[in-house]
Design a protein around this motif. Structure first.
Motif, PDB file in Angstrom:
ATOM      1  N   PRO A 268       0.672  -1.521   0.158  1.00 54.66           N
ATOM      2  CA  PRO A 268      -0.220  -0.098  -0.006  1.00 54.66           C
ATOM      3  C   PRO A 268       0.937   0.914  -0.040  1.00 54.66           C
ATOM      4  N   LEU A 269       0.267   2.816  -0.713  1.00 51.02           N
ATOM      5  CA  LEU A 269       0.816   3.147  -0.419  1.00 51.02           C
ATOM      6  C   LEU A 269       1.300   4.511   0.643  1.00 51.02           C
ATOM      7  N   GLU A 270       2.438   4.169   1.270  1.00 47.38           N
ATOM      8  CA  GLU A 270       3.365   5.115   2.608  1.00 47.38           C
ATOM      9  C   GLU A 270       2.780   6.250   2.649  1.00 47.38           C
ATOM     10  N   THR A 271       3.046   6.758   4.009  1.00 51.61           N
ATOM     11  CA  THR A 271       1.845   8.388   4.234  1.00 51.61           C
ATOM     12  C   THR A 271       3.311   8.728   4.136  1.00 51.61           C
ATOM     13  N   VAL A 272       3.479  10.025   3.802  1.00 52.98           N
ATOM     14  CA  VAL A 272       4.495  10.731   4.522  1.00 52.98           C
ATOM     15  C   VAL A 272       5.437  10.657   4.900  1.00 52.98           C
ATOM     16  N   GLU A 273       5.063  10.304   6.274  1.00 50.31           N
ATOM     17  CA  GLU A 273       6.065  10.583   6.943  1.00 50.31           C
ATOM     18  C   GLU A 273       7.050   8.974   7.091  1.00 50.31           C
ATOM     19  N   GLN A 274       5.811   7.861   6.407  1.00 52.63           N
ATOM     20  CA  GLN A 274       6.844   6.268   6.908  1.00 52.63           C
ATOM     21  C   GLN A 274       7.930   6.499   5.194  1.00 52.63           C
ATOM     22  N   ALA A 275       7.427   7.363   3.988  1.00 54.30           N
ATOM     23  CA  ALA A 275       8.112   7.078   3.161  1.00 54.30           C
ATOM     24  C   ALA A 275       9.143   8.130   3.421  1.00 54.30           C
ATOM     25  N   ARG A 276       9.061   9.102   4.312  1.00 50.78           N
ATOM     26  CA  ARG A 276      10.565  10.011   4.669  1.00 50.78           C
ATOM     27  C   ARG A 276      11.005   8.987   5.254  1.00 50.78           C
ATOM     28  N   ASP A 277      10.790   8.752   6.456  1.00 49.17           N
ATOM     29  CA  ASP A 277      11.157   7.995   6.965  1.00 49.17           C
ATOM     30  C   ASP A 277      12.193   6.776   6.533  1.00 49.17           C
ATOM     31  N   ALA A 278      11.270   5.757   5.056  1.00 54.02           N
ATOM     32  CA  ALA A 278      12.705   4.833   4.727  1.00 54.02           C
ATOM     33  C   ALA A 278      13.461   5.300   3.929  1.00 54.02           C
ATOM     34  N   GLU A 279      12.972   5.860   3.373  1.00 52.58           N
ATOM     35  CA  GLU A 279      13.975   6.613   1.927  1.00 52.58           C
ATOM     36  C   GLU A 279      15.532   7.016   3.034  1.00 52.58           C
ATOM     37  N   ALA A 280      15.056   7.856   4.163  1.00 48.77           N
ATOM     38  CA  ALA A 280      16.347   8.386   4.692  1.00 48.77           C
ATOM     39  C   ALA A 280      16.981   6.971   5.252  1.00 48.77           C
ATOM     40  N   SER A 281      16.902   5.444   5.511  1.00 51.37           N
ATOM     41  CA  SER A 281      17.805   4.587   5.399  1.00 51.37           C
ATOM     42  C   SER A 281      17.734   3.294   4.564  1.00 51.37           C
ATOM     43  N   ASP A 282      16.773   3.566   3.233  1.00 53.48           N
ATOM     44  CA  ASP A 282      16.853   2.857   1.535  1.00 53.48           C
ATOM     45  C   ASP A 282      17.247   3.221   0.667  1.00 53.48           C
ATOM     46  N   GLY A 283      16.858   4.417   0.843  1.00 57.28           N
ATOM     47  CA  GLY A 283      16.793   5.713  -0.698  1.00 57.28           C
ATOM     48  C   GLY A 283      16.127   4.615  -2.188  1.00 57.28           C
ATOM     49  N   LEU A 284      15.500   4.546  -2.116  1.00 59.59           N
ATOM     50  CA  LEU A 284      14.528   3.811  -2.822  1.00 59.59           C
ATOM     51  C   LEU A 284      14.589   4.397  -3.869  1.00 59.59           C
ATOM     52  N   GLY A 285      13.509   5.990  -3.608  1.00 58.05           N
ATOM     53  CA  GLY A 285      13.393   6.819  -4.513  1.00 58.05           C
ATOM     54  C   GLY A 285      13.570   7.421  -5.228  1.00 58.05           C
ATOM     55  N   GLU A 286      15.493   7.233  -5.284  1.00 51.99           N
ATOM     56  CA  GLU A 286      16.309   8.135  -5.072  1.00 51.99           C
ATOM     57  C   GLU A 286      16.115   8.797  -7.781  1.00 51.99           C
ATOM     58  N   HIS A 287      16.206   7.028  -7.715  1.00 49.54           N
ATOM     59  CA  HIS A 287      17.109   7.132  -9.187  1.00 49.54           C
ATOM     60  C   HIS A 287      15.114   7.806  -9.855  1.00 49.54           C
ATOM     61  N   ILE A 288      13.991   7.146  -9.123  1.00 47.32           N
ATOM     62  CA  ILE A 288      12.778   7.682  -9.738  1.00 47.32           C
ATOM     63  C   ILE A 288      12.314   9.397  -9.728  1.00 47.32           C
ATOM     64  N   ALA A 289      12.930  10.070  -8.618  1.00 41.34           N
ATOM     65  CA  ALA A 289      13.546  11.209  -7.893  1.00 41.34           C
ATOM     66  C   ALA A 289      13.816  12.248  -9.013  1.00 41.34           C
ATOM     67  N   GLN A 290      14.962  11.589  -9.429  1.00 42.75           N
ATOM     68  CA  GLN A 290      15.713  12.633 -10.140  1.00 42.75           C
ATOM     69  C   GLN A 290      14.961  12.345 -12.139  1.00 42.75           C
ATOM     70  N   ASN A 291      14.189  11.867 -12.020  1.00 37.62           N
ATOM     71  CA  ASN A 291      13.299  11.235 -13.081  1.00 37.62           C
ATOM     72  C   ASN A 291      11.827  12.074 -13.190  1.00 37.62           C
ATOM     73  N   ALA A 292      11.353  12.336 -11.950  1.00 36.20           N
ATOM     74  CA  ALA A 292      10.748  12.895 -11.527  1.00 36.20           C
ATOM     75  C   ALA A 292      10.675  14.640 -11.442  1.00 36.20           C
ATOM     76  N   ARG A 293      12.270  15.096 -11.253  1.00 31.66           N
ATOM     77  CA  ARG A 293      12.446  16.955 -11.309  1.00 31.66           C
ATOM     78  C   ARG A 293      12.146  17.087 -12.973  1.00 31.66           C
ATOM     79  N   ARG A 294      12.311  16.175 -13.681  1.00 36.25           N
ATOM     80  CA  ARG A 294      12.577  15.908 -15.370  1.00 36.25           C
ATOM     81  C   ARG A 294      10.445  16.342 -15.507  1.00 36.25           C
TER      82      ARG A 294
END
Length: 347
Positions: free
Chosen positions: A263-289
């Motif tokens: 299920p879709l993470e909440t903002v807080e869940q996503a922020r805490d998880a991203e700090a440890s696993d960096g899962l969204g880093e590559h997609i975030a670069q594409n999203a910025r474009r």
């Protein structure tokens, strides 16, 4: 340039949210969109995804049409390989009778599912032959027309079939896709066309050029008609917009990398998880474009320039703003905020 705004809804399901709550949130958003001047509101068809509750567009369209008064309601889209053309025609003829002049039938060629669901559909005998897609489109157009479709039997004789017995109006059929094939088929069929830019931005320019160059006028649509889809998150500040975008960014990363879907993470869940696993880093670069994320005036300006660049006067956004832990489960606070801020900025 003045542009109209439309909405594509996948009915996101966040952590701890039931399907009933997710659907209630989207229907609340549809009512909100109707009051806000949104041009049309489409429901997608996806299967077997924990973060998506939009599995049956006709059911959702009926519910949304009953709760709205002005905007067009439709599918973005019905995945035709999963359905009988006759059943699709009958469903949308009935929807048109419920909300005359307000129904769009967006049709796609992909199954909208994983291989497991595709196999289940084949076993149940409801899956259409993808190779017959052009003929099935023609069948739906005939079945929903005044004259109906003519069936020829091998034993001899013909029979006329109508999707509904006494239609006064018909749903508008759109072809959806993310390839040259769909653009060329829409052009050859004289139908409106939408490229799935929110999911796959590659090839947008070529697809629109092929559609416009090869367009064959039809009685219902004498000139080519298209708009562009885009992912969008708008918030009062850039920081909040990106915070609300992170759950969807991480979900897209899971989808593209073949990781187990959740299920879709909440903002807080996503922020805490991203700090440890960096899962969204590559997609975030594409999203910025390719996504439209930020404060109202900047996003409104970028969307207007995007529409002008592609020669369209309508943008259909998928409002992918995530929710905070404390936000109610049966409303779509971040997504409604995106619509409110963006419609105000575009006014």
């Amino acid at each position: 340039m003045s542009i109209e705004l439309s909405v594509l809804d996948l009915i996101p399901v966040r952590t701890g949210q039931t399907s009933a709550q997710a659907i209630a949130a989207s229907l609340d958003l549809a009512q909100h969109a109707d009051r806000s001047g949104i041009a049309r509101y489409w429901f997608a068809e996806h299967h077997n995804m924990p973060a998506v509750a939009s599995t049956s567009p006709p059911v959702l369209i009926a519910a949304a049409a009953a709760r709205t008064e002005r905007m067009r309601i439709g599918s973005g889209g019905v995945m035709l390989p999963n359905h009988s053309p006759l059943i699709v025609a009958e469903q949308f003829a009935a929807l048109e009778a419920l909300a005359p002049g307000r129904i769009d039938l967006g049709i796609g060629r992909a199954p909208g599912s994983d291989p497991v669901i595709t196999q289940l559909l084949r076993q149940s005998g409801t899956t259409s032959d993808v190779d017959q897609f052009p003929q099935h489109i023609a069948d739906i157009l005939s079945l929903t027309s005044d004259t109906g479709a003519t069936v020829r039997f091998t034993s001899g004789g013909t029979y006329t079939v109508h999707a509904t017995p006494a239609a006064r109006s018909t749903p508008t059929v759109w072809l959806l896709g993310s390839s040259d094939y769909s653009a060329q088929l829409a052009a050859a069929s004289g139908l409106p066309y939408v490229f799935a830019n929110h999911f796959s931005g590659d090839g947008l320019d070529r697809a629109l050029a092929l559609y416009r160059e090869q367009y064959q006028p039809s009685e219902a649509h004498p000139t080519p008609r298209t708009f562009v889809t885009a992912n969008a998150v708008v918030a009062p500040t850039e920081d909040e917009a990106w915070a609300r975008a992170l759950p969807q960014v991480r979900m897209m990363s899971r989808l593209r990398s073949g990781r187990p879907l959740i299920p879709l993470e909440t903002v807080e869940q996503a922020r805490d998880a991203e700090a440890s696993d960096g899962l969204g880093e590559h997609i975030a670069q594409n999203a910025r474009r390719t996504w439209f994320i930020g404060a109202p005036e900047r996003v409104a300006g970028e969307l207007t320039a995007f529409a002008e660049r592609h020669g369209v006067d309508e943008i259909m956004i998928s409002p992918v703003a995530g929710a905070y832990d404390a936000e109610p489960m049966d409303t779509a606070g971040g997504r409604a905020q995106t619509l409110d801020l963006l419609t105000s900025a575009l006014a």
